[in-house]
Every structure is written in structure tokens, then in C-alpha cells.
Design a protein around this motif. Structure first.
Motif, short mmCIF file in Angstrom:
data_model
loop_
_atom_site.label_atom_id
_atom_site.label_comp_id
_atom_site.label_asym_id
_atom_site.label_seq_id
_atom_site.Cartn_x
_atom_site.Cartn_y
_atom_site.Cartn_z
N ALA A 1 0.83 -1.21 0.00
CA ALA A 1 0.00 0.00 0.00
C ALA A 1 0.86 1.26 0.00
N ASP A 2 1.92 1.29 0.83
CA ASP A 2 2.79 2.47 0.90
C ASP A 2 3.60 2.63 -0.38
N ARG A 3 4.09 1.51 -0.93
CA ARG A 3 4.83 1.61 -2.19
C ARG A 3 3.95 2.18 -3.30
N MET A 4 2.69 1.76 -3.33
CA MET A 4 1.79 2.25 -4.38
C MET A 4 1.49 3.73 -4.21
N VAL A 5 1.28 4.16 -2.96
CA VAL A 5 1.01 5.59 -2.72
C VAL A 5 2.18 6.44 -3.21
N LEU A 6 3.41 6.06 -2.83
CA LEU A 6 4.58 6.84 -3.24
C LEU A 6 4.76 6.77 -4.76
N SER A 7 4.56 5.61 -5.34
CA SER A 7 4.76 5.45 -6.78
C SER A 7 3.77 6.29 -7.58
N GLU A 8 2.51 6.29 -7.14
CA GLU A 8 1.50 7.04 -7.87
C GLU A 8 1.63 8.54 -7.66
N GLU A 9 1.73 8.97 -6.39
CA GLU A 9 1.72 10.40 -6.12
C GLU A 9 2.98 11.10 -6.64
N MET A 10 4.13 10.43 -6.58
CA MET A 10 5.36 11.06 -7.04
C MET A 10 5.52 10.98 -8.56
N GLN B 1 0.20 15.65 -19.61
CA GLN B 1 1.60 15.22 -19.59
C GLN B 1 1.78 14.10 -18.57
N SER B 2 2.56 13.09 -18.98
CA SER B 2 2.92 12.01 -18.08
C SER B 2 4.36 11.62 -18.35
N PHE B 3 5.00 11.01 -17.35
CA PHE B 3 6.31 10.44 -17.58
C PHE B 3 6.18 9.21 -18.47
N SER B 4 7.29 8.73 -18.98
CA SER B 4 7.29 7.66 -19.98
C SER B 4 6.71 6.37 -19.43
N GLU B 5 6.06 5.62 -20.33
CA GLU B 5 5.53 4.31 -19.98
C GLU B 5 6.66 3.40 -19.51
N GLY B 6 6.39 2.64 -18.46
CA GLY B 6 7.42 1.78 -17.91
C GLY B 6 8.10 2.37 -16.69
N PHE B 7 8.00 3.70 -16.55
CA PHE B 7 8.62 4.37 -15.41
C PHE B 7 7.61 4.70 -14.32
N VAL B 8 6.34 4.73 -14.66
CA VAL B 8 5.30 5.11 -13.70
C VAL B 8 4.18 4.08 -13.74
N PRO B 9 3.37 3.99 -12.68
CA PRO B 9 2.24 3.05 -12.69
C PRO B 9 1.28 3.35 -13.84
N SER B 10 0.73 2.31 -14.43
CA SER B 10 -0.21 2.50 -15.54
C SER B 10 -1.44 3.28 -15.09
N SER B 11 -1.80 3.16 -13.80
CA SER B 11 -2.98 3.88 -13.30
C SER B 11 -2.82 5.39 -13.43
#
Length: 347
Positions: free
Chosen positions: A19-28, A36-46
């Protein structure tokens, strides 16, 4: 952010709860820039599949990870995740805010004297404008008795952060949208809300608990511009809607007379409620046992405003759908409430 502490912080990240890893991965991964989004593969698909905001800039976040004193890197990352989680309750994610950002100042636990997660301090994340929140320390104050309901404030009690554990395994709002959108758009039916409701402007910081048939559904905290809705059902449940959602769902320009013969008419007037006709349209599916096993095994998912929402078999999974046929929100409607307030739309 971690710079010289990078090795320890990256190792600690792998030790966090999912849960904590997902929060940090999504919010950051949110950019705060429209389209605009960062490149595919670097950020969660969500994050890439549904651009939403506002993004959060944690002011003094790098110093928080570099000046750990006696704290463990894992503990610091857990607290950082909780800061993001609480901020998202104050600023629920929405697609129309994808191009905005909010500054979260955490000076109080970074540069204002020595601080450790073992300190018995109550920490509050307080919204001080629509673009900024500040973390405040209240040493020695009990978080169970602290009176912060008048403010746009979330409690973060660093020595005992329990929400991450409590919410473990609960599907996020974005995950629910991602999982059920295809089924909702292909097999869900359109329904129209026929009942009127009672609305009043919410007080910023007001906490509303939605209770149906004696069961707590969810809890939400009002911000500036929100409305409190009292449903015209046997349960008379209350809930909070943003101004944008309220103005789309109700004809605010033409309030109706309160229905004659209501025993609670005087109380409604005293509390500031007025009667409005609904114009809500939703797409809806029934929450069957197989649906819940596949999409919501914990029988809870996170509502748009960041708190868990309970769902049971035969309840209704409802979706708000944009003009471009994009599911923008998933929520639950208790089965008896749905039968009293919605009818199939003839198309």
C-alpha cells in the motif's frame, strides 16, 4: 530526493508495505502539467491511463530523507507515504485538476529543531489555502481527543500510523475505474435519479459520516464550496459533494418548496437545507458475488475523496461517465436507496 542516502532509501522502499509503495509510486509520478505524463514503464499504468491531480510538491521533502537522525529509512518513507495519503483526502484526485499542483510544507519535522518519529507529537496536515497545506506539530496532545474538526485538517500521528495497515488490500479509486470501466460501459445500464434531495452549503472542515440502515458507509471532510446532501430516503443519509458535482447533479438555480406534511420540515429549514430536483444520470452494475470476488475481494474500495467505502452483495456499483464516454468516478449505492431513487432510462 535522497541524494547521499539514496542506497539506504531505495533498499527501504522495497521493504515497505504494498500500500505504501503504491502511494509513493502514484503520487510522485504525477507531473502537475495538463496532458503530460512520464514515460511508460517508469510510472504506474494507473497514473498514465487516467491523468489526475492536483500533484503534490513536498517542500523540504529531500531534507526529510537526507536528515534522518536516529530514524530508520523505512520509517521515514512510511511517514512520507502517509503525508501523501492525508493530502489526497484534502484534495481528492480529479481529471480537471491534472494541470495543477499543491505545496505541502513539512518544515515542522525537517528543519524546525530536532524531531524523530519516536517523539510523542501529534502531527496535523492543515490546508491553509487551495494551493498549500502545512504540517504542524502539537507535542503532548492526544490525537484521539484533539479538536480539529473546525479546520481543513487531517491528523497524522507519526508514532502510530495505522491507516496504511487498515487500508491494506483495499482497491484504490483509480484501480476500480481501471478494472470495471470496460464492463461498466459494455454491460452497465443507464439510470436516472428521480428523487429530489435537500442541500445546504457545507462548513469547511465539517466531517460528515454517511450511515445507511445503521451501517457506516464512509466519512468525508468538507472543503470550501462543498455541499451537504440529505437524501430523500427512509435513512435520510447525509454525504458531501463538491460544488462542481452538485451543480451538475442538481438544478441549483430553481430550488423547490419543501414538501408539505414532512415532520422534519422545520428542522430542515433550521439547518439551512433547501429542496432541489436531481438531474443525475449514472451507469450502473449490480455487485454480484462473482463481481466482488474479481474486483473487490475485501468488499471495500477507496472513494474518490480518499476514505474506504464498504460494498455488499446486491448493492449497486455506480459510475459517472463523461461526454467522451470515460468513467471518471466509481461509487457504491446501497441497494434499497437505489430502488427508491433511480429508474432505468429509456434510450
Amino acid at each position: 530526493m535522497a541524494q547521499g542516502m539514496a542506497g539506504q532509501v531505495l533498499e527501504a522502499f522495497d521493504k515497505l508495505s504494498e500500500a505504501d509503495r503504491m502511494v509513493l509510486s502514484e503520487e510522485m509520478a504525477r507531473t502537475g502539467t495538463e496532458n503530460q505524463s512520464f514515460s511508460e514503464g517508469f510510472v504506474p499504468s494507473s497514473v498514465r491511463d487516467l491523468l489526475a491531480g492536483p500533484a503534490f510538491l513536498v517542500y523540504y521533502g529531500p531534507a526529510f530523507l537526507q536528515r534522518m537522525n536516529t530514524d530508520s529509512p523505512v520509517r521515514r518513507l512510511e511517514i512520507l507515504a502517509e503525508i501523501y495519503r492525508r493530502a489526497r483526502k484534502l484534495w481528492p484526485a480529479s481529471s480537471d485538476q491534472a494541470g495543477n499542483f499543491v505545496t505541502l510544507r513539512i518544515d515542522a519535522i525537517t528543519i524546525q529543531g530536532k524531531w524523530s518519529s519516536s517523539d510523542p507529537d501529534l502531527l496535523l496536515l492543515r490546508m491553509c489555502s487551495n494551493k498549500q497545506a502545512v504540517l504542524e506539530r502539537r507535542p503532548g496532545e492526544d490525537p484521539k481527543t484533539a479538536n480539529v474538526k473546525e479546520e481543513n485538517t487531517e491528523i497524522l500521528f507519526a508514532p502510530d500510523v495505522s491507516d496504511a495497515v487498515d487500508n491494506y488490500g483495499i482497491c484504490s479509486q483509480q484501480e476500480m475505474i481501471q478494472q470495471v470501466s470496460h464492463e461498466m460501459l459494455s454491460t452497465g445500464r443507464w439510470y436516472r435519479k428521480v428523487a429530489f434531495a435537500f442541500l445546504r452549503p457545507a462548513q469547511p472542515g465539517e466531517i460528515i459520516v454517511t450511515i445507511v440502515d445503521g451501517k457506516e458507509e464512509t466519512v468525508n471532510t468538507a472543503v470550501e464550496g462543498d455541499y451537504v446532501v440529505q437524501a430523500n430516503t427512509r435513512w435520510k443519509e447525509n454525504y458531501i459533494l463538491s460544488y462542481a458535482t452538485t451543480s451538475a447533479a442538481y438544478d441549483l438555480a430553481t430550488p423547490l418548496e419543501l414538501p408539505h406534511g414532512r415532520e422534519d420540515a422545520q428542522q430542515l429549514r433550521r439547518d439551512g437545507y433547501r429542496c432541489y430536483r436531481s438531474r443525475t444520470r449514472i451507469r450502473a452494475l449490480r455487485a454480484t458475488e462473482s463481481f466482488l470476488r474479481q474486483h473487490c475481494p475485501s468488499k471495500k474500495f477507496m472513494a474518490k475523496w480518499g476514505t474506504p467505502c464498504s460494498v455488499e452483495v446486491d448493492d449497486i456499483i455506480a459510475a459517472q461517465v463523461s461526454p467522451s464516454s470515460e468513467v471518471t468516478e466509481i461509487y457504491r449505492i446501497e441497494k434499497t436507496v437505489f430502488r427508491e431513487t433511480f429508474i432505468p432510462e429509456q434510450r
